[in-house]
Design a protein around this motif. Structure first.
Motif, PDB file in Angstrom:
ATOM      1  N   VAL A  37       4.672   2.980  -7.208  1.00 37.07           N
ATOM      2  CA  VAL A  37       4.696   4.422  -7.476  1.00 37.07           C
ATOM      3  C   VAL A  37       3.629   5.160  -6.685  1.00 37.07           C
ATOM      4  O   VAL A  37       3.799   6.331  -6.344  1.00 37.07           O
ATOM      5  CB  VAL A  37       4.541   4.681  -9.001  1.00 37.07           C
ATOM      6  N   TRP A  38       2.532   4.484  -6.361  1.00 31.69           N
ATOM      7  CA  TRP A  38       1.465   5.166  -5.617  1.00 31.69           C
ATOM      8  C   TRP A  38       1.936   5.609  -4.228  1.00 31.69           C
ATOM      9  O   TRP A  38       1.320   6.467  -3.609  1.00 31.69           O
ATOM     10  CB  TRP A  38       0.225   4.267  -5.500  1.00 31.69           C
ATOM     11  N   GLU A  39       3.030   5.036  -3.749  1.00 32.25           N
ATOM     12  CA  GLU A  39       3.541   5.418  -2.427  1.00 32.25           C
ATOM     13  C   GLU A  39       4.411   6.666  -2.478  1.00 32.25           C
ATOM     14  O   GLU A  39       4.754   7.220  -1.439  1.00 32.25           O
ATOM     15  CB  GLU A  39       4.351   4.256  -1.838  1.00 32.25           C
ATOM     16  N   PHE A  40       4.780   7.105  -3.673  1.00 31.19           N
ATOM     17  CA  PHE A  40       5.648   8.278  -3.806  1.00 31.19           C
ATOM     18  C   PHE A  40       4.854   9.552  -3.540  1.00 31.19           C
ATOM     19  O   PHE A  40       3.882   9.844  -4.237  1.00 31.19           O
ATOM     20  CB  PHE A  40       6.244   8.357  -5.209  1.00 31.19           C
ATOM     21  N   LYS A  41       5.243  10.302  -2.544  1.00 37.05           N
ATOM     22  CA  LYS A  41       4.601  11.569  -2.248  1.00 37.05           C
ATOM     23  C   LYS A  41       5.007  12.614  -3.290  1.00 37.05           C
ATOM     24  O   LYS A  41       6.092  12.546  -3.865  1.00 37.05           O
ATOM     25  CB  LYS A  41       4.978  12.059  -0.852  1.00 37.05           C
ATOM     26  N   ILE A  42       4.129  13.585  -3.511  1.00 36.57           N
ATOM     27  CA  ILE A  42       4.425  14.633  -4.483  1.00 36.57           C
ATOM     28  C   ILE A  42       5.712  15.360  -4.105  1.00 36.57           C
ATOM     29  O   ILE A  42       6.549  15.666  -4.951  1.00 36.57           O
ATOM     30  CB  ILE A  42       3.254  15.632  -4.567  1.00 36.57           C
ATOM     31  N   GLU A  43       5.870  15.619  -2.794  1.00 35.58           N
ATOM     32  CA  GLU A  43       7.074  16.295  -2.333  1.00 35.58           C
ATOM     33  C   GLU A  43       8.329  15.490  -2.666  1.00 35.58           C
ATOM     34  O   GLU A  43       9.386  16.049  -2.986  1.00 35.58           O
ATOM     35  CB  GLU A  43       6.996  16.533  -0.818  1.00 35.58           C
ATOM     36  N   LYS A  44       8.220  14.161  -2.593  1.00 35.52           N
ATOM     37  CA  LYS A  44       9.345  13.287  -2.899  1.00 35.52           C
ATOM     38  C   LYS A  44       9.685  13.331  -4.387  1.00 35.52           C
ATOM     39  O   LYS A  44      10.862  13.333  -4.770  1.00 35.52           O
ATOM     40  CB  LYS A  44       9.003  11.857  -2.474  1.00 35.52           C
ATOM     41  N   LEU A  45       8.657  13.372  -5.217  1.00 31.97           N
ATOM     42  CA  LEU A  45       8.880  13.465  -6.661  1.00 31.97           C
ATOM     43  C   LEU A  45       9.621  14.749  -7.009  1.00 31.97           C
ATOM     44  O   LEU A  45      10.499  14.764  -7.880  1.00 31.97           O
ATOM     45  CB  LEU A  45       7.543  13.415  -7.410  1.00 31.97           C
TER      46      LEU A  45
END
Length: 201
Positions: free
Chosen positions: A152-160
């Motif tokens: 989950v740490w690889e998920f960018k805010i924009e992606k979320l």
């Protein structure tokens, strides 16, 4: 202190998953490649307490278990999250899945165990974390049980935001909890800038 901190983070994560059904459905659709429509299905929270067969009168507790019913078909989903790498997670996921399957076992024609769809979510960076955890069963034949791992740490805010994984947005702050204060502040501001428009609609 470290143990207390881990417990608090665990409780915070569990509370995030008891949100609106629509956000939970988006989460299931993303991680399990489903196409559930919130208007045509029902979401139920299941008990996450299971009997520990290794110790008398003790229980093991999984993080988040739900049933989604669409029409006459019902499926179980299990999310487990970790802040740090844990080598015991392969066996734990297998045991959690077995306990969940036993609760929904079909005993009309023998015993049919249908394991839930499972996902293991790691929240903080650790380069030793792989793409899955496995348990190998051997009898007359070999069977490998595999659960996907998501970093989950690889998920960018924009992606979320684009994938509508709003339920995971607070986890973006966890990856910076050990960083310098100024970096934490910058990240929090960036997160709030993305969240604010959504809640003002």
């Amino acid at each position: 202190m470290k143990k207390t901190s881990a417990i608090k983070l665990d409780e915070i994560m569990k509370s995030l998953f008891y949100g609106e059904h629509e956000t939970i459905i988006q989460l299931v659709n993303h991680f399990f490649k489903r196409k559930f429509n919130g208007k045509n299905c029902e979401v139920y929270s299941n008990s996450n307490e299971h009997i520990n067969v290794k110790e008398i009168w003790s229980k093991i507790i999984s993080d988040f278990v739900i049933t989604i019913k669409a029409g006459k078909k019902a499926e179980q989903f299990h999310f487990e999250f970790q802040t740090k790498y844990d080598s015991s997670m392969s066996m734990r996921m297998f045991e959690y899945g077995l306990n969940i399957a036993k609760k929904f076992a079909n005993k009309n024609q023998g015993t049919i165990l249908m394991y839930p769809s499972q996902a293991l979510l790691y929240l903080e960076r650790d380069d030793s974390i792989g793409d899955s955890v496995t348990v190998t069963l051997t009898a007359n034949q070999k069977f490998v049980y595999e659960v996907p791992v998501f970093r989950v740490w690889e998920f960018k805010i924009e992606k979320l935001i684009s994938d509508k994984l709003y339920i995971l947005m607070p986890t973006a702050l966890l990856r910076f909890r050990k960083s310098p204060l100024i970096e934490n502040f910058y990240t929090m501001c960036k997160l709030l800038l993305f969240i604010a428009p959504r809640f003002s609609e």
